[in-house]
Design a protein around this motif. Structure first.
Motif, PDB file in Angstrom:
ATOM      1  N   ILE A  55       0.848  -1.205   0.000  1.00 51.39           N
ATOM      2  CA  ILE A  55       0.000   0.000   0.000  1.00 51.39           C
ATOM      3  C   ILE A  55       0.871   1.237   0.000  1.00 51.39           C
ATOM      4  O   ILE A  55       1.835   1.325   0.761  1.00 51.39           O
ATOM      5  N   THR A  56       0.498   2.199  -0.836  1.00 48.80           N
ATOM      6  CA  THR A  56       1.214   3.471  -0.851  1.00 48.80           C
ATOM      7  C   THR A  56       0.243   4.595  -1.162  1.00 48.80           C
ATOM      8  O   THR A  56      -0.824   4.359  -1.744  1.00 48.80           O
ATOM      9  N   VAL A  57       0.592   5.814  -0.751  1.00 48.65           N
ATOM     10  CA  VAL A  57      -0.279   6.963  -1.005  1.00 48.65           C
ATOM     11  C   VAL A  57       0.586   8.174  -1.345  1.00 48.65           C
ATOM     12  O   VAL A  57       1.625   8.393  -0.729  1.00 48.65           O
ATOM     13  N   ASP A  58       0.188   8.913  -2.371  1.00 45.47           N
ATOM     14  CA  ASP A  58       0.897  10.121  -2.797  1.00 45.47           C
ATOM     15  C   ASP A  58      -0.117  11.067  -3.425  1.00 45.47           C
ATOM     16  O   ASP A  58      -1.039  10.633  -4.102  1.00 45.47           O
ATOM     17  N   PRO A  59       0.066  12.365  -3.224  1.00 46.32           N
ATOM     18  CA  PRO A  59      -0.870  13.343  -3.772  1.00 46.32           C
ATOM     19  C   PRO A  59      -0.295  14.109  -4.959  1.00 46.32           C
ATOM     20  O   PRO A  59       0.907  14.056  -5.234  1.00 46.32           O
ATOM     21  N   ILE A  61      -0.828  18.300  -5.824  1.00 49.83           N
ATOM     22  CA  ILE A  61      -1.439  19.521  -5.289  1.00 49.83           C
ATOM     23  C   ILE A  61      -1.129  20.672  -6.242  1.00 49.83           C
ATOM     24  O   ILE A  61       0.020  20.821  -6.665  1.00 49.83           O
ATOM     25  N   HIS A  65       2.733  20.353  -7.137  1.00 50.65           N
ATOM     26  CA  HIS A  65       3.173  19.271  -8.027  1.00 50.65           C
ATOM     27  C   HIS A  65       2.815  19.536  -9.480  1.00 50.65           C
ATOM     28  O   HIS A  65       3.201  18.783 -10.362  1.00 50.65           O
ATOM     29  N   ASP A  86       6.347   3.804  -6.577  1.00 46.19           N
ATOM     30  CA  ASP A  86       6.545   3.216  -5.246  1.00 46.19           C
ATOM     31  C   ASP A  86       6.309   1.704  -5.264  1.00 46.19           C
ATOM     32  O   ASP A  86       7.007   0.949  -4.600  1.00 46.19           O
ATOM     33  N   VAL A  98      -7.811   4.123  -4.958  1.00 49.54           N
ATOM     34  CA  VAL A  98      -8.890   5.052  -4.613  1.00 49.54           C
ATOM     35  C   VAL A  98      -8.328   6.473  -4.662  1.00 49.54           C
ATOM     36  O   VAL A  98      -7.149   6.683  -4.395  1.00 49.54           O
ATOM     37  N   ALA A 100      -8.912  10.492  -3.456  1.00 42.68           N
ATOM     38  CA  ALA A 100      -9.592  11.510  -2.653  1.00 42.68           C
ATOM     39  C   ALA A 100      -9.308  12.861  -3.287  1.00 42.68           C
ATOM     40  O   ALA A 100      -8.174  13.301  -3.354  1.00 42.68           O
ATOM     41  N   SER A 145      -5.377  12.937  -3.832  1.00 39.19           N
ATOM     42  CA  SER A 145      -4.494  11.988  -3.172  1.00 39.19           C
ATOM     43  C   SER A 145      -4.924  10.600  -3.612  1.00 39.19           C
ATOM     44  O   SER A 145      -6.103  10.268  -3.560  1.00 39.19           O
ATOM     45  N   THR A 147      -4.449   6.468  -3.237  1.00 38.70           N
ATOM     46  CA  THR A 147      -3.922   5.326  -2.495  1.00 38.70           C
ATOM     47  C   THR A 147      -3.945   4.124  -3.426  1.00 38.70           C
ATOM     48  O   THR A 147      -4.975   3.807  -4.021  1.00 38.70           O
TER      49      THR A 147
ATOM     50  N   ASP B  42       9.008   2.252   0.613  1.00 43.67           N
ATOM     51  CA  ASP B  42       8.245   2.867  -0.478  1.00 43.67           C
ATOM     52  C   ASP B  42       6.766   2.523  -0.369  1.00 43.67           C
ATOM     53  O   ASP B  42       5.903   3.328  -0.718  1.00 43.67           O
ATOM     54  N   CYS B  43       6.478   1.302   0.068  1.00 43.33           N
ATOM     55  CA  CYS B  43       5.092   0.894   0.345  1.00 43.33           C
ATOM     56  C   CYS B  43       5.074   0.236   1.720  1.00 43.33           C
ATOM     57  O   CYS B  43       6.115  -0.174   2.232  1.00 43.33           O
ATOM     58  N   ALA B  44       3.901   0.126   2.300  1.00 47.02           N
ATOM     59  CA  ALA B  44       3.733  -0.702   3.490  1.00 47.02           C
ATOM     60  C   ALA B  44       3.239  -2.066   3.031  1.00 47.02           C
ATOM     61  O   ALA B  44       2.444  -2.154   2.098  1.00 47.02           O
ATOM     62  N   VAL B  57     -12.067   5.739   1.668  1.00 50.19           N
ATOM     63  CA  VAL B  57     -11.214   6.912   1.900  1.00 50.19           C
ATOM     64  C   VAL B  57     -12.097   8.118   2.207  1.00 50.19           C
ATOM     65  O   VAL B  57     -13.143   8.312   1.588  1.00 50.19           O
ATOM     66  N   VAL B  98      -3.645   4.265   5.907  1.00 48.17           N
ATOM     67  CA  VAL B  98      -2.575   5.200   5.543  1.00 48.17           C
ATOM     68  C   VAL B  98      -3.159   6.616   5.561  1.00 48.17           C
ATOM     69  O   VAL B  98      -4.346   6.805   5.288  1.00 48.17           O
ATOM     70  N   ASP B 134       1.832  10.040   3.747  1.00 47.26           N
ATOM     71  CA  ASP B 134       2.600  11.002   2.988  1.00 47.26           C
ATOM     72  C   ASP B 134       2.414  12.358   3.642  1.00 47.26           C
ATOM     73  O   ASP B 134       1.351  12.651   4.187  1.00 47.26           O
ATOM     74  N   SER B 145      -6.185  13.019   4.585  1.00 49.60           N
ATOM     75  CA  SER B 145      -7.060  12.048   3.949  1.00 49.60           C
ATOM     76  C   SER B 145      -6.618  10.667   4.417  1.00 49.60           C
ATOM     77  O   SER B 145      -5.430  10.354   4.382  1.00 49.60           O
ATOM     78  N   THR B 147      -7.036   6.533   4.134  1.00 52.77           N
ATOM     79  CA  THR B 147      -7.546   5.367   3.409  1.00 52.77           C
ATOM     80  C   THR B 147      -7.516   4.187   4.365  1.00 52.77           C
ATOM     81  O   THR B 147      -6.479   3.903   4.970  1.00 52.77           O
TER      82      THR B 147
END
Lengths: 317, 317
Positions: A55-59, A61, A65, A86, A98, A100, A145, A147, B42-44, B57, B98, B134, B145, B147
């Motif tokens: 699992i990873t999350v990055d936005p 903005i 970005h 990632d 997903v 957000a 964002s 995930t 990088d990920c969980a 989310v 996350v 993040d 946010s 998830t």
């Protein structure tokens, strides 16, 4: 393209939430499965898998970005690709995501449509579903964002831990100057990451997002330091171009610039590197770059790079 | 407590990203497992499970979901509980979350510490891990946010689809007036959702977040409409209190106010409701409220509620 408009008819405020969500499902098309596997219930259901999940999350903005110069479809793709990078770093493949979304009611509908269509096209390329999300309103904000959930493409996932003193340090491509376009045009190294995770010579891996000089610390064993040969660092043409105006060297850009989205990994010191690199070239067009190795602390040879003299991308400054 | 300060020493800018992430791990304490099961790679990695997973989310945004009057620890708890309520609506239990944080560099460290400690305390209560996240910088924003990933607590997950004409409509608690405090003090109905999913009488379920009048549409079969008895709607004391000043009736508040976070569900028309409700009371203190049933379109009895005269919470207006 600027994402906001003062003409209400052009904006999300003209649609309201329910019709906006319908529009999003339409824009996503076939990457949006029917509920409860996708958008439309309290949660999305992801079918059972026998594998561990990553699992990873990055936005992304607005004004952080991306800005008005980046096409909205590229913003959508960048949001997904940042996260895919990632997963690539673990040797994992994507399953579902997903999103957000936080937006000002003045956000232009045509901007948002292009954003989601860009996201969908990218999801289609990498065979993953956009299964859910949320839409929230806030003043003067446009941010999303994502995930991402994936799983090992082979029998193991690679982490940042595991490198040892003596191991060789590799990167998958030229570094620096991402600002000139690669930051949103890059290809996440998913196939490369999967291939590397399948090869036991590779002991640890991560992706480069804040610059080699900063990121390499996370891969360095506690009893070692990296000894990088300046002649071996692959410097991108964009880094050379930036250096013409920046009063910094091309090497400084290659070591310090963020958003390379290449893989950085450690190869066991006693491996047959020639054979490893040759096998790689049967699968990938771009060669691997061995840029140095880990040595015992204080044993860095003369002429190797002093990373303390270089800085990566610093957040929250 | 206002989340921003102009004294740099009090803010996240004084710490920088790396030390901030270390601080977040410290604030989260034992709900933050070591990498790669938690923050730091990088990920969980989430261990394999034999069950289908549920993903949801939801964010909290400054000036939208909270303001200076809400203690930061309650904001952290609300962020998680909003998502837990979505899992409850499927009869699922939480596994891992996350958090994507977007903040102005002027965000106060002590605000953020209380936010994460509130989040951690809530995560501990519900036995889930915060495995990653993040941190991104943006001007004049404070938003997070979350998830959440969960899985069925029993043999099935319940969706919004499945109710039929004739089925009884239930809610798990009094409605309306959440604004007076319940919107952040509520308890997500996880045990209740799990119990209901384990009972085959229950055919469909969702949580109430935008008000009964709006949300009930999602549970209504396409060939039916809801017939709600105004005398059966459980009206919260807070709804009655609000009605004193709002020039709206307590019933209007119960039907229209958002953020109830109670469960709304449909019970098979031929079930033994008396026995169902009695068994429920052996497990839960608060009774179930049957508020009406689904009838064929056009067959709504005189005296039942005309939902078109009521509105739920409208986003993007």
């Amino acid at each position: 393209m600027t994402p906001f408009s003062h003409r209400k008819a052009d904006t999300v405020a003209a649609l309201g939430e329910e019709r906006l969500i319908s529009a999003i499902r339409r824009w996503l098309g076939d990457v949006s499965p029917p509920a409860p596997l996708g958008i439309g219930d309290d949660c999305a259901i992801l079918p059972a898998s026998k594998k561990a999940q990553a699992i990873t999350v990055d936005p992304v903005i607005y004004r952080r970005h991306f800005d008005d110069s980046i096409p909205p479809c590229a913003v959508g793709a960048k949001l997904l690709k940042r996260n895919l990078s990632d997963l690539a770093a673990m040797g994992a493949k994507p399953r579902a995501a997903v999103v957000a979304l936080t937006l000002d009611p003045r956000t232009r509908l045509d901007w948002l449509e292009k954003f989601y269509r860009g996201l969908a096209a990218c999801a289609r390329t990498y065979n993953l579903a956009i299964v859910g999300g949320d839409v929230a309103q806030a003043d003067k904000i446009l941010a999303a964002s994502l995930t991402l959930i994936g799983e090992a493409s082979g029998s193991r996932m690679l982490t940042r831990a595991g490198a040892r003193s003596g191991d060789w340090i590799y990167v998958t491509g030229p570094l620096g100057g991402s600002l000139l376009g690669k930051h949103h045009r890059f290809t996440p190294r998913l196939s490369e990451g999967a291939w590397l995770a399948a090869h036991p010579e590779v002991r640890a891996m991560m992706d480069l997002s804040d610059g080699l000089a900063k990121d390499l610390h996370a891969l360095t064993p506690s009893n070692a330091e990296p000894a990088l040969d300046p002649a071996l660092i692959p410097i991108s043409p964009a880094a050379r171009k930036l250096a013409r105006d920046s009063k910094r060297t091309p090497l400084a850009h290659a070591l310090g610039d963020g958003e390379d989205f290449e893989l950085l990994f450690a190869v066991r010191k006693n491996s047959n590197r020639a054979s490893f690199e040759k096998t790689w070239l049967r699968h990938f067009r771009q060669p691997l770059y061995c840029i140095g190795n880990f040595v015992s602390i204080g044993k860095r040879p003369a002429g190797s790079i002093d990373l303390n003299a270089h800085r990566g991308y610093e957040h929250l400054r």
